[in-house]
Design an enzyme around this catalytic site. Structure first.
Site, short mmCIF file in Angstrom:
data_model
loop_
_atom_site.label_atom_id
_atom_site.label_comp_id
_atom_site.label_asym_id
_atom_site.label_seq_id
_atom_site.Cartn_x
_atom_site.Cartn_y
_atom_site.Cartn_z
N HIS A 1 18.71 36.14 17.89
CA HIS A 1 19.42 36.81 17.07
C HIS A 1 19.01 38.31 16.65
O HIS A 1 19.74 38.84 15.78
CB HIS A 1 19.15 35.68 15.84
CG HIS A 1 18.17 35.78 15.04
ND1 HIS A 1 16.88 35.21 15.50
CD2 HIS A 1 17.43 36.55 14.04
CE1 HIS A 1 15.98 35.18 14.60
NE2 HIS A 1 16.29 36.21 13.93
N ASP B 1 17.04 30.54 20.95
CA ASP B 1 16.94 31.86 19.99
C ASP B 1 15.90 32.81 20.70
O ASP B 1 15.12 33.36 20.07
CB ASP B 1 16.72 31.31 18.78
CG ASP B 1 16.67 32.73 17.98
OD1 ASP B 1 17.52 33.55 18.17
OD2 ASP B 1 16.03 32.65 16.89
N SER C 1 10.87 38.60 12.94
CA SER C 1 11.32 37.81 13.80
C SER C 1 11.40 38.44 15.31
O SER C 1 11.80 39.60 15.51
CB SER C 1 12.94 37.58 13.43
OG SER C 1 13.63 36.55 14.46
#
Length: 513
Positions: A135, A165, A257
């Site tokens: 993402h 992911d 992230s």
């Protein structure tokens, strides 16, 4: 002669010391346990049960680990043109509307200028391979990597995987600092860990915490737009997403992230991926993808250019006391097989509906997260041994995993009638008025008007007043659409999206009988 006296004195001292220790223990043993202090009880207990705890951080000095890891964690900067940036919010990007659960998300454009995003990445080879999240880089038109020495390098995507992911990107450089890969199977709850990344608008940041839990499944990888009438086995539905997160209370925020979660030895044990948050910033828990799963996905990207994923070929639900009661079972631990996939590995090996999976390759597999992660590290053609409980007896089956294209899709027995599902939910619905939709900023929705005690909505604490905007990825505005969406249920897994009575947005997935 002098040496003999020394040896004799040493033995005598040891004997006396041992006698004193035995005498002291005997004194504790002879006293009534109720008269002992807490400290004395501790001494008695650990005399019989020696502690096996070994500190992972010694004197809690993380400086060496931080110094070793930080140079190998990079800032990933992404650029999106107007079309990709706008589609990233509830359009082409399945992570664009995660209610602040994910961090590292791009900012919505306010003008015709390109949109920018940020995240983190972990250098795993000195020639420029970098692990990050899907993402972070999905739909990006331009990806740049900023090293700790301030160099800015262009990066290209080697591979992306929505089911985990994870993504692998590459920069053209040599002699880069590398983060050492650890073993996520060895991670223990309570172990000290460090999170390293680029949160918010900050530069390289290190935070410390402990592992709060393992094998966490939080439903964040559920895909929005599943069309069961156009099912593509190469892109399986949400229930095939692999979630087995390492949960930590090390402070992480948006921008972390794709960054590193490392142990006190500076070894990478996870890729930071999500936070549990109502506000979009840190509120106590973060989630990282185990490095053992990440290593397999990265190896596939490098060797094959895509993920080679093996499947058991079953739909199942995790047992607990409530689910066991629904299924009229005495067993409350394990994975109940709802159905087998036609042409799949389980069906070929003899696994049947009603079997309860207890072990994988001789190790307990009592949660869906544990099973999915361990199978997720394997490829088509790999052999696994499943131990299942059938008719009160344990039976072993050897399965050869198959790829998605080798199966025919879920068997028809896994689909349920809409009326049966509606009854199991125990809820009634009414269309949401246009004025309410406008106030909530939604384009679809039905309101929950009643919840029956003991039914699924009651069990999962879905209250009256909740607005359901989509079911199984389909927008719903009336009962006809609700029934159509419920009829599309595959693999006995239902997914809902909506807004609670308190105005908070939610997304959850749960099994049905």
């Amino acid at each position: 002669m002098k040496n003999m006296k020394t040896i004799g004195l040493t033995l005598l001292t040891a004997f006396i010391g041992g006698a004193v220790a035995i005498g002291a223990y005997k004194l504790f043993e002879d006293k009534s346990i109720g008269n002992l202090s807490l400290d004395e009880r501790q001494k008695v207990y650990f005399a019989n049960n020696p502690s096996k705890i070994v500190s992972s951080a010694g004197a809690l000095d993380f400086t060496a680990a931080a110094a070793a890891v930080s140079p190998g964690v990079v800032h990933v900067r992404t650029t999106y043109n107007r079309n990709n940036a706008s589609s990233g919010r509830g359009g082409g990007d399945p992570f664009g509307d995660m209610f602040e659960d994910f961090f590292g998300r791009r900012v919505r454009p306010q003008s015709n200028t390109p949109s920018m995003g940020k995240g983190s990445g972990v250098i795993v080879t000195d020639d420029g391979y970098i692990m990050t999240n899907n993402h972070v880089v999905d739909n990006a038109d331009k990806i740049e990597v900023i090293l700790t020495d301030k160099r800015v390098l262009s990066a290209k995507v080697i591979g992306k995987d929505k089911m985990t992911d994870l993504a692998l990107i590459k920069v053209e450089a040599n002699n880069l600092p590398v983060v050492k890969l650890g073993n996520s199977d060895d991670v223990k709850v309570g172990e000290w860990v460090l999170a390293v990344g680029y949160p918010l608008t900050l530069e390289s940041t290190v935070t410390a915490g402990i592992v709060s839990a393992k094998s966490r499944q939080i439903g964040i990888l559920a895909q929005d737009n599943i069309d069961p009438n156009n099912y593509d086995p190469e892109n399986p539905p949400a229930s095939s997403s692999i979630e087995s997160f390492i949960q930590t209370d090390a402070v992480i925020n948006r921008g972390n992230s794709g960054g590193a979660l490392v142990n006190a030895n500076g070894e990478l044990i996870g890729i930071n991926s999500a936070i549990a948050s109502q506000s979009g910033v840190y509120e106590g828990y973060g989630f990282a993808i185990p490095v053992n799963l990440a290593k397999k996905v990265m190896d596939d990207f490098i060797k094959f250019g895509e993920v080679k994923r093996g499947y058991i070929g079953v739909t199942f639900q995790e047992l607990n006391s409530d689910v066991a009661k629904q299924l009229n079972l005495k067993e409350i631990n394990g994975l109940y097989v709802n159905s087998t996939v036609d042409g799949g590995a389980a069906a070929a090996a003899g696994i049947k509906k009603g079997d309860i999976i207890k072990k994988l390759n001789g190790e307990d597999a009592l949660t869906s997260a544990e099973l999915q992660e361990r199978i997720g590290r394997m490829r088509p053609g790999d052999k696994v041994n499943l131990t299942v409980l059938r008719d009160g007896s344990l039976k072993n089956f050897t399965l050869t995993l198959k790829g998605a294209s080798e199966t025919k899709g879920a068997s028809s027995s896994s689909s349920a009638e809409a009326s049966d599902i509606l009854n199991s939910l125990g809820a009634t619905f009414t269309p949401v008025k246009d004025a309410t939709k406008k106030r909530l900023g939604i384009s679809s929705g039905v309101e929950v008007t009643s919840v029956a005690a003991g039914k699924l909505f009651d069990m999962y604490e879905v209250p009256r007043g909740t607005v359901i905007t989509s079911i199984n990825g389909r927008s719903v505005n009336n009962m006809d659409q609700v029934n159509a969406a419920l009829s599309s249920t595959k693999g006995n897994m239902l997914s809902f999206q909506g807004i609670g009575p308190d105005g908070g947005q939610f997304r959850f997935t749960f099994p049905i009988k």
